[in-house]
Design an enzyme around this catalytic site. Structure first.
Site, PDB file in Angstrom:
ATOM      1  CG  ASP A 138      47.476  24.083  42.060  1.00 27.12           C
ATOM      2  OD1 ASP A 138      46.492  24.735  42.549  1.00 27.12           O
ATOM      3  OD2 ASP A 138      48.109  24.614  41.210  1.00 27.12           O
ATOM      4  CB  CYS A 195      44.508  48.380  50.946  1.00 26.56           C
ATOM      5  SG  CYS A 195      45.525  48.422  49.539  1.00 26.56           S
ATOM      6  CB  CYS A 198      44.676  43.605  44.931  1.00 28.31           C
ATOM      7  SG  CYS A 198      43.269  43.691  46.167  1.00 28.31           S
ATOM      8  CB  CYS A 218      41.351  36.331  36.032  1.00 27.08           C
ATOM      9  SG  CYS A 218      42.583  36.289  36.674  1.00 27.08           S
ATOM     10  CB  CYS A 245      47.850  38.419  35.049  1.00 25.81           C
ATOM     11  SG  CYS A 245      47.845  40.311  35.594  1.00 25.81           S
ATOM     12  CB  CYS A 252      49.707  43.178  47.696  1.00 18.42           C
ATOM     13  SG  CYS A 252      49.208  42.763  49.552  1.00 18.42           S
TER      14      CYS A 252
END
Length: 349
Positions: A138, A195, A198, A218, A245, A252
């Site tokens: 990360d 779909c 999200c 976001c 969040c 999903c």
């Protein structure tokens, strides 16, 4: 190594990864991908990364594994499941409580994942003396999500996060770069289909198009990365989300296959972080904040930003019992906190 020996090594590698708590493990080539690099450059060029300047400063390293380490030949992509036991959106019905993203309710994943990545890397070097490795979690200029798709452990969904057919959207990702030539597992096919769950779940409309995120809108960016006052248009949509969040992840449908992550005890939620009372968080001073969030990724945002977020949540709560703790912050030394207190007070009185 002959092909049979390579196949044996890869099978043993994946077995060792599983023993170390990794729910997913796949192999991808280390060669740079010009298509991924072009998409990243376009995203940055349009300013949708907000104030995350660190993404620009090491863009040359983000183009691909070999741009960061030219000697790399293979990437081992890994994921640890942190699937929650319950739908994190359930807390929306309790506006006097703060909603903390599932990934931050337990121990700091950076420490847990990196420790086990290092253990796996040591195992690999012991198996193949002379092999060189580098591990990443990360914080390095590594594009873990597209690498995860290239390694076959999932695909980058319309919310831009990795999705697994087995673990849904709940994977902490890490990578090991190595000089070994390992056989790739192959890219995972996109399974999102038509779909858009999200996309429609996002409270701030942060997705201008499928597979594209405008970080400036976001909630995770606004509550974690954004410094100073949050733009007024986003304050009400924040609801009671005070750190991150989960809405686009939780929406999903592939999560129906995910199981709560019981194997990695470090990721189990701390009781005080699952549904914290806003009144208690509003009373935090710096020393108490550091004590409460010791060992948590939340600690890095500091007391001021957390209290700012809690004030927006208080203003959205409609709870008159929060008037007194909000009033106590009207003259806070931090300008963003004082501004948020004035906004919350106007909503509550």
């Amino acid at each position: 190594m002959v092909n049979a020996a390579i196949a044996s090594l890869e099978n043993r590698l994946k077995a060792e990864a599983s023993a170390l708590g990794f729910a997913a493990c796949g192999i991808a080539p280390a060669a740079d991908d010009p298509v991924r690099a072009e998409r990243l450059e376009r995203w940055l060029g349009e300013g949708e990364h907000g104030t995350m300047e660190w993404m620009e400063t090491r863009l040359h390293h983000r183009r691909g594994p070999q741009s960061l380490w030219p000697q790399a030949r293979s990437v081992i992509a890994l994921g640890m499941s942190y699937a929650p036991a319950d739908d994190p959106r359930n807390l929306e019905a309790h506006p006097d409580r703060g909603r903390i993203s599932v990934y931050a309710q337990g121990g700091d994943y950076h420490d847990v994942v990196k420790r086990n990545l290092k253990a796996l890397a040591r195992w690999l070097v012991a198996e193949v003396p002379g092999a060189e490795v580098k591990v990443f979690v990360d914080t390095a200029p590594v594009m873990e999500k597209p690498l995860g798709q290239a390694a076959g452990i999932g695909w980058q969904g319309k919310h831009t996060n990795l999705v697994s057919r087995t673990h849904g959207s709940w994977l902490f990702l890490g990578a090991i770069y190595t000089t070994l030539d390992l056989a790739p597992d192959g890219t995972h096919a996109d399974r999102c289909g038509s779909c858009d769950a999200c996309q429609t779940a996002c409270p701030t409309n942060a997705f201008p198009a499928p597979y594209r995120l405008d970080a400036r809108r976001c909630v995770s960016y606004l509550t974690i990365e954004h410094k100073g006052p949050v733009p007024e248009e986003f304050r009400e949509p924040l609801g009671n989300r005070i750190y991150g969040c989960d809405d686009c992840l939780a929406a999903c449908p592939w999560n129906s296959f995910a199981k709560a992550a019981q194997a990695n005890r470090a990721f189990l939620p701390r009781a005080e972080l699952t549904a914290p009372r806003l009144a208690e968080l509003l009373a935090l001073d710096d020393a108490t904040f550091r004590k409460v969030f010791s060992g948590s990724p939340i600690k890095r945002i500091g007391r001021d930003r957390m209290v700012r977020n809690c004030l927006y949540a208080a203003g959205n709560s409609g709870d008159a019992a929060l008037v007194a703790p909000v009033a106590a912050l009207l003259n806070d030394p931090d300008p963003a906190v004082a501004d948020a207190a004035r906004w919350a007070m106007a909503r509550l009185t």
